[in-house]
Write an enzyme that holds these catalytic residues in place. Sequence first.
Site, PDB file in Angstrom:
ATOM      1  N   CYS A  97      -6.793  21.782  51.948  1.00 54.71           N
ATOM      2  CA  CYS A  97      -5.429  21.877  52.505  1.00 54.71           C
ATOM      3  C   CYS A  97      -4.864  23.290  52.340  1.00 54.71           C
ATOM      4  CB  CYS A  97      -4.469  20.924  51.779  1.00 54.71           C
ATOM      5  SG  CYS A  97      -5.109  19.280  51.479  1.00 54.71           S
ATOM      6  N   ASP A  98      -5.144  23.913  51.210  1.00 53.41           N
ATOM      7  CA  ASP A  98      -4.420  25.135  50.852  1.00 53.41           C
ATOM      8  C   ASP A  98      -5.202  26.432  51.038  1.00 53.41           C
ATOM      9  OD1 ASP A  98      -2.408  23.471  50.130  1.00 53.41           O
ATOM     10  OD2 ASP A  98      -2.685  23.654  47.965  1.00 53.41           O
TER      11      ASP A  98
ATOM     12  N   CYS B 171      -6.245  20.211  46.266  1.00 55.63           N
ATOM     13  CA  CYS B 171      -6.800  20.073  47.623  1.00 55.63           C
ATOM     14  C   CYS B 171      -6.956  21.455  48.240  1.00 55.63           C
ATOM     15  CB  CYS B 171      -5.921  19.185  48.502  1.00 55.63           C
ATOM     16  SG  CYS B 171      -6.638  18.962  50.167  1.00 55.63           S
TER      17      CYS B 171
END
Length: 362
Positions: free
Chosen positions: A161-162, A158
């Site tokens: 997200c990161d 993801c």
Amino acid sequence: MTHNLIIIGSGPAAWTAAIYASRALLSPIVLGGEQGGGQLMFTSDVENYPGFEHGIQGPDLMAAMRKQAERFGARVIERDAISLSVIGSQFSVVCSGSVGFQSVGSKPINRQLTNDKPKTENGKQITGRAVIIATGARANTLKLPGEDRLMGRGVGACAVCDAPFYKGKNVVFVIGGGDSAVEEATALAKFAKKVILLVRSDSLRASEIMKNRIKSYANIQIWYKSQVKEFIGEKKLEKVRIERTGTVEDIAADGLFYAIGHTPSTGWLNGSGVEIDEKGYILTLFSQTIGLQTSDIRLSEQFGPKSEVRSPRSEFPTMTSVPGIFAAGDCVDPCYRQAITAAGFGAMAALDAERWLNAKNG
Ligand code: NDP
């Protein structure tokens, strides 16, 4: 014994549903799975979940949600759901192994909120008056050498997200050629110096609008006919072994993200009557009305013919094709796939289930 509500899953959608349902005095049973916790168990820092100024570790967030649900009387069974069936006006869930209530050291302290105490129940079947399915989805990966060791240590699934963790980093790879891959690559390109999209074929599958988007990022390269063979590094990802147009090379990398699709955990619903789309996502009125599913399948039996999908103001938007069975989180949502959106879905499903049970009981 027939329970009011069985919640199946143990990610943000399931725990949020459990918090809402237990505070509504429904004493929900959470069938949390043998491994439990969902995708966040494989996530280190979560920095985009509101309320945690300095971020929180994924497993810690899941443990906190679970304790919060248990505090209000939710009871957890650490077993997988194997099948779901309708028996008259009730639902029967068959679980793996024998069934016993578990506690993570925290007794429900608001006992007055629960009608009965935690106890052990033997057998493989639990029955409920309503069900919330929140079994999530798993990011597809290639199970390459080094993957288990380096997952969460440079290898991930993801990038949205990161991405901020890659600020100023030299090279980050993304595997895939669909819309997700482009979205992941563009998210990373705002932070990393160079992002390389590894596409196995000689073309992108992504939609035209997404292909155009990539052109505005000078730091994104696309390598066609490229396949990853191995992840190299002991404590964190250092290099990626890539076969590209017949040549194999080890290339230094700060990170690599899979974007080769997700598989919703819904195979166990076969035969339940719960309608799913061709990719396995559960169909609910809400998800279809806001256009989460790209499929042409429409909830037919419960909500009428294809052209008559009702508005999101319909009474129970998170209900599936089976009245009394609701669904929430990534098993419904191929689009957003965030902890916070899953949690929101979980709250909606619990509120719908509560209202549905109240209406049913008159
Ligand atoms: P897709 O199925 O669309 O794409 C998967 C990609 O992964 C394809 O390029 C495929 O390659 C590649 N792939 C699959 N298996 C392998 C493998 N073993 N090795 C290497 N590459 C592989 O999935 P997405 O997650 O991208 O999208 C899912 C749905 O969500 C789509 O409907 C998409 O449109 C939608 N979506 C929309 C977004 C938006 O509009 N903003 C954002 C994200 C998703 P190949 O092409 O060769 O098969």
